[in-house]
Write a protein that holds these residues in place. Sequence first.
Motif, PDB file in Angstrom:
ATOM      1  N   GLU A 240       0.824  -1.207   0.000  1.00  0.00           N
ATOM      2  CA  GLU A 240       0.000   0.000   0.000  1.00  0.00           C
ATOM      3  C   GLU A 240       0.857   1.255   0.000  1.00  0.00           C
ATOM      4  O   GLU A 240       0.559   2.246   0.660  1.00  0.00           O
ATOM      5  N   GLN A 241       1.952   1.204  -0.772  1.00  0.00           N
ATOM      6  CA  GLN A 241       2.872   2.333  -0.843  1.00  0.00           C
ATOM      7  C   GLN A 241       2.495   3.257  -1.988  1.00  0.00           C
ATOM      8  O   GLN A 241       1.894   2.831  -2.972  1.00  0.00           O
ATOM      9  N   ASP A 242       2.882   4.520  -1.845  1.00  0.00           N
ATOM     10  CA  ASP A 242       2.528   5.509  -2.858  1.00  0.00           C
ATOM     11  C   ASP A 242       3.438   5.432  -4.069  1.00  0.00           C
ATOM     12  O   ASP A 242       3.016   5.726  -5.176  1.00  0.00           O
ATOM     13  N   GLN A 243       4.696   5.033  -3.882  1.00  0.00           N
ATOM     14  CA  GLN A 243       5.601   4.950  -5.021  1.00  0.00           C
ATOM     15  C   GLN A 243       5.358   3.663  -5.800  1.00  0.00           C
ATOM     16  O   GLN A 243       4.865   2.678  -5.280  1.00  0.00           O
TER      17      GLN A 243
ATOM     18  N   ASP B 159       3.152   8.276 -13.801  1.00  0.00           N
ATOM     19  CA  ASP B 159       2.689   8.264 -12.412  1.00  0.00           C
ATOM     20  C   ASP B 159       1.470   9.161 -12.223  1.00  0.00           C
ATOM     21  O   ASP B 159       0.579   8.854 -11.426  1.00  0.00           O
TER      22      ASP B 159
ATOM     23  N   ILE C 252      -3.846   0.907  -3.075  1.00  0.00           N
ATOM     24  CA  ILE C 252      -2.976   1.677  -3.960  1.00  0.00           C
ATOM     25  C   ILE C 252      -2.103   0.715  -4.752  1.00  0.00           C
ATOM     26  O   ILE C 252      -1.505  -0.208  -4.182  1.00  0.00           O
TER      27      ILE C 252
ATOM     28  N   LYS D 293       0.699   1.134  -8.023  1.00  0.00           N
ATOM     29  CA  LYS D 293       1.367   1.905  -9.058  1.00  0.00           C
ATOM     30  C   LYS D 293       2.587   1.141  -9.538  1.00  0.00           C
ATOM     31  O   LYS D 293       3.160   0.331  -8.805  1.00  0.00           O
TER      32      LYS D 293
END
Length: 351
Positions: free
Chosen positions: A139-142, A260, A296, A298
Motif C-alpha cells: 500500500e505504498q505511494d511509489q 505516475d 494503492i 502503481k
Amino acid sequence: MNPAFWRGRRVFVTGHTGFKGSWLCLWLQAMGAEVSGYALAPATSPALFAVAGVARGMTSTLGDVRDYPALTAAMAAARPEIVLHLAAQPLVPLSYAEPVETFATNAMGTVHLLEAVRHVPGIKAVVVVSSDKCYENREQDQGYRETDPMGGHDPYSASKGCTELIVASYRRSFLAAQGVAVASARAGNVIGGGDWTASRLVPDVLAAFAAGSPVTLRNPGAIRPWQHVLEPLSGYLTLAQKLVEEGDAWAEGWNFGPADSDAKTVAWVVEQLATAWGPDARWAVAAEAQVHEARILKLDCGKARARLGWHPRWPADTAVARSLGWYQAWRKGADMHTYTLDEIAAFGRTP
C-alpha cells in the motif's frame, strides 16, 4: 518497435480470444505476421474476437492451457519463432470464488506453456504476460519496481507471483541453455473498446449507463495505473523484438504502465465516463462488505523507458475517451474490424 520486423514472423499467441489477445492479434495481422492462437472460446457474448473479426486473419485453435498435450500439439503445428502467453484467469473477485481453477490456469498453465516451448524446436523468444498485482503489495505511494519481491494477498495476485517464479525457474533451468530468451511483462490496469468481462470497471459502468441504472462501485477510492490496452501491447511487441534480436540481455521482468500522474482512482475513471455519457449516468458505493483488494497500486516503468525506449502514448483521459468512442461506434453499427484497426493505426502515429 519496428513493424517491418513482424512481417512474415510466425507468432503463437495464447489467450487470443480474450480482450487483450484480440487487440494483439489484430495488430500482429496488420503488420503482416503469421499468427496462430490457442485459447478457450470467448468468455463473453458479445466478444471482441467475434465483433472485430479477429479469426479471419489467423489460425485459431480452441483449447485449454491446462491441457498440456493439446497445447503442445497446437504449438508444434504453428512452428512459431515467437510465443506470447496471455491466457489467464484475469479477475481478482473470481479468484476468491474459484481459487483452484485460478492457480491451475495461471500457475500450471504457465508451466505447461514453458514445457511445450522446451519441446518445440525453432522458438527464439517468449513473453509471458503477468500482472502488476504480482508484487507484494505494501500500500505504498511509489510505484513498484521489477526488483521488488513477489507476493499476493488474493489468489489471483498470488497466482501471478507464482507465474513470475515459474518463468525465472524455467529460464535458468532449461530455456536459456536452449537459446530461448524468456521475459515476463507486468502491465497495469488496461481499458479499451471491446471488453465485456464482468467485474471490470469500464464494461460494468457502460452496461449500467446503457440500462439506466446506477453503477455500484466496490472500491471507488482505489488507485490504479490505468492505461489503454494498446500501451502494454506495444511493450510486449517491443520486448519480443529485442529478445529475438539480442537475446538474454532482455530476458527479465518488465513493467509497462502509465505515467505516475495517470494513476487515478476508480471514481475518477467513472466520473470521466459519466461526464461524456450525459446527465443520466449515476454511480453509488456498494453497501455490502467487499473482498480484499489493494488500495494503492502503481508501477515504476523507468526501466522500460530507459532500456527499451518504450513510453506511454495516450494519457488516462485519452484512454477513457478512446474506450468510450469504441463502444459508441459499436452501438451505432460501425464495421468494428476496420474501426479497431484504425485505432491501432492512430496509436502508432502518436509520438
